[in-house]
Design a protein around this motif. Structure first.
Motif, PDB file in Angstrom:
ATOM      1  N   GLU A 157      54.361  59.722  40.184  1.00 56.76           N
ATOM      2  CA  GLU A 157      53.667  58.726  39.358  1.00 56.76           C
ATOM      3  C   GLU A 157      53.773  57.329  39.953  1.00 56.76           C
ATOM      4  N   ASP A 158      54.892  57.021  40.577  1.00 55.51           N
ATOM      5  CA  ASP A 158      55.074  55.697  41.177  1.00 55.51           C
ATOM      6  C   ASP A 158      54.169  55.479  42.381  1.00 55.51           C
ATOM      7  N   ASP A 159      53.676  56.570  42.974  1.00 51.35           N
ATOM      8  CA  ASP A 159      52.812  56.460  44.146  1.00 51.35           C
ATOM      9  C   ASP A 159      51.339  56.300  43.791  1.00 51.35           C
ATOM     10  N   LEU A 160      50.995  56.472  42.500  1.00 51.34           N
ATOM     11  CA  LEU A 160      49.600  56.331  42.081  1.00 51.34           C
ATOM     12  C   LEU A 160      49.243  54.856  41.985  1.00 51.34           C
ATOM     13  N   LEU A 161      48.077  54.524  42.480  1.00 51.33           N
ATOM     14  CA  LEU A 161      47.615  53.140  42.431  1.00 51.33           C
ATOM     15  C   LEU A 161      46.451  53.017  41.470  1.00 51.33           C
ATOM     16  N   PHE A 162      46.412  51.929  40.730  1.00 50.03           N
ATOM     17  CA  PHE A 162      45.258  51.609  39.905  1.00 50.03           C
ATOM     18  C   PHE A 162      44.178  51.029  40.809  1.00 50.03           C
ATOM     19  N   ALA A 163      42.937  51.143  40.386  1.00 50.05           N
ATOM     20  CA  ALA A 163      41.826  50.610  41.184  1.00 50.05           C
ATOM     21  C   ALA A 163      42.009  49.112  41.433  1.00 50.05           C
ATOM     22  N   GLU A 164      42.564  48.419  40.449  1.00 53.43           N
ATOM     23  CA  GLU A 164      42.760  46.977  40.578  1.00 53.43           C
ATOM     24  C   GLU A 164      43.755  46.639  41.684  1.00 53.43           C
ATOM     25  N   GLU A 165      44.681  47.550  41.950  1.00 55.14           N
ATOM     26  CA  GLU A 165      45.704  47.282  42.963  1.00 55.14           C
ATOM     27  C   GLU A 165      45.174  47.431  44.380  1.00 55.14           C
ATOM     28  N   SER A 166      44.124  48.210  44.552  1.00 56.19           N
ATOM     29  CA  SER A 166      43.620  48.458  45.891  1.00 56.19           C
ATOM     30  C   SER A 166      42.292  47.747  46.168  1.00 56.19           C
ATOM     31  N   ALA A 167      41.738  47.071  45.187  1.00 59.65           N
ATOM     32  CA  ALA A 167      40.453  46.389  45.380  1.00 59.65           C
ATOM     33  C   ALA A 167      40.651  45.113  46.198  1.00 59.65           C
ATOM     34  N   SER A 168      39.735  44.881  47.120  1.00 59.95           N
ATOM     35  CA  SER A 168      39.810  43.645  47.894  1.00 59.95           C
ATOM     36  C   SER A 168      39.025  42.569  47.154  1.00 59.95           C
ATOM     37  N   PRO A 169      39.473  41.336  47.221  1.00 58.41           N
ATOM     38  CA  PRO A 169      38.783  40.257  46.505  1.00 58.41           C
ATOM     39  C   PRO A 169      37.413  39.982  47.116  1.00 58.41           C
ATOM     40  N   LEU A 170      36.527  39.436  46.290  1.00 55.67           N
ATOM     41  CA  LEU A 170      35.193  39.080  46.776  1.00 55.67           C
ATOM     42  C   LEU A 170      35.283  37.877  47.700  1.00 55.67           C
ATOM     43  N   SER A 171      34.354  37.805  48.629  1.00 57.67           N
ATOM     44  CA  SER A 171      34.267  36.596  49.461  1.00 57.67           C
ATOM     45  C   SER A 171      33.761  35.464  48.567  1.00 57.67           C
ATOM     46  N   ASP A 172      33.921  34.248  49.007  1.00 58.94           N
ATOM     47  CA  ASP A 172      33.450  33.098  48.225  1.00 58.94           C
ATOM     48  C   ASP A 172      31.946  33.197  47.975  1.00 58.94           C
ATOM     49  N   ARG A 173      31.199  33.623  49.004  1.00 58.81           N
ATOM     50  CA  ARG A 173      29.745  33.757  48.872  1.00 58.81           C
ATOM     51  C   ARG A 173      29.382  34.806  47.826  1.00 58.81           C
ATOM     52  N   ASP A 174      30.040  35.972  47.888  1.00 64.53           N
ATOM     53  CA  ASP A 174      29.756  37.037  46.931  1.00 64.53           C
ATOM     54  C   ASP A 174      30.149  36.631  45.509  1.00 64.53           C
ATOM     55  N   ARG A 175      31.286  35.978  45.373  1.00 62.25           N
ATOM     56  CA  ARG A 175      31.720  35.511  44.050  1.00 62.25           C
ATOM     57  C   ARG A 175      30.701  34.537  43.464  1.00 62.25           C
ATOM     58  N   ASP A 176      30.247  33.590  44.279  1.00 64.91           N
ATOM     59  CA  ASP A 176      29.276  32.604  43.796  1.00 64.91           C
ATOM     60  C   ASP A 176      27.964  33.267  43.391  1.00 64.91           C
ATOM     61  N   ARG A 177      27.510  34.253  44.170  1.00 70.67           N
ATOM     62  CA  ARG A 177      26.264  34.963  43.843  1.00 70.67           C
ATOM     63  C   ARG A 177      26.412  35.741  42.542  1.00 70.67           C
ATOM     64  N   PHE A 178      27.555  36.392  42.368  1.00 72.64           N
ATOM     65  CA  PHE A 178      27.834  37.141  41.140  1.00 72.64           C
ATOM     66  C   PHE A 178      27.787  36.211  39.931  1.00 72.64           C
ATOM     67  N   LEU A 179      28.427  35.078  40.026  1.00 74.17           N
ATOM     68  CA  LEU A 179      28.443  34.125  38.913  1.00 74.17           C
ATOM     69  C   LEU A 179      27.043  33.560  38.644  1.00 74.17           C
ATOM     70  N   GLU A 180      26.255  33.333  39.690  1.00 73.22           N
ATOM     71  CA  GLU A 180      24.873  32.865  39.512  1.00 73.22           C
ATOM     72  C   GLU A 180      24.053  33.896  38.724  1.00 73.22           C
ATOM     73  N   LEU A 181      24.211  35.164  39.084  1.00 73.37           N
ATOM     74  CA  LEU A 181      23.458  36.221  38.404  1.00 73.37           C
ATOM     75  C   LEU A 181      23.894  36.376  36.950  1.00 73.37           C
ATOM     76  N   LEU A 182      25.164  36.143  36.661  1.00 73.41           N
ATOM     77  CA  LEU A 182      25.616  36.186  35.267  1.00 73.41           C
ATOM     78  C   LEU A 182      25.026  35.035  34.470  1.00 73.41           C
ATOM     79  N   ALA A 183      24.976  33.861  35.093  1.00 74.36           N
ATOM     80  CA  ALA A 183      24.466  32.674  34.404  1.00 74.36           C
ATOM     81  C   ALA A 183      22.951  32.741  34.209  1.00 74.36           C
ATOM     82  N   ALA A 184      22.229  33.282  35.171  1.00 78.70           N
ATOM     83  CA  ALA A 184      20.761  33.349  35.095  1.00 78.70           C
ATOM     84  C   ALA A 184      20.306  34.703  35.631  1.00 78.70           C
TER      85      ALA A 184
END
Length: 92
Positions: free
Chosen positions: A45-72
């Motif tokens: 059980e200690d060796d199991l990883l949650f998806a959040e633990e292995s996900a790589s963060p978005l690049s600044d460009r991707d994050r900004d695009r995601f937030l733009e699409l949420l806003a409009a």
């Protein structure tokens, strides 16, 4: 794949080959006449990883695009409108 025929006793017990000794197995009921037995891979059980633990963060460009699409968000396409209508009709 090697196939072997085994016979169960009066209590429906089956003796498996020695290679299954002290192993955890998966018994799959494929159909009324077919059962598949496989050795299971047990993970601590200690060796199991949650998806959040292995996900790589978005690049600044991707994050900004995601937030733009949420806003409009973009206007729905004809295909999306058609799919929504089908979904609504089924939920009726």
């Amino acid at each position: 794949m090697h196939t072997e025929t085994r016979t169960t006793d009066a209590k429906a017990r089956l003796v498996l080959p020695k290679s299954f000794a002290n192993a955890t197995v998966i018994v799959e009921f494929v159909s009324e006449t077919e059962v598949r037995i496989r050795r299971a891979k047990v993970v601590a059980e200690d060796d199991l990883l949650f998806a959040e633990e292995s996900a790589s963060p978005l690049s600044d460009r991707d994050r900004d695009r995601f937030l733009e699409l949420l806003a409009a968000p973009p206007a729905p396409t004809p295909a999306l409108k058609k799919a929504a209508a089908r979904h609504k009709a089924r939920r009726g």
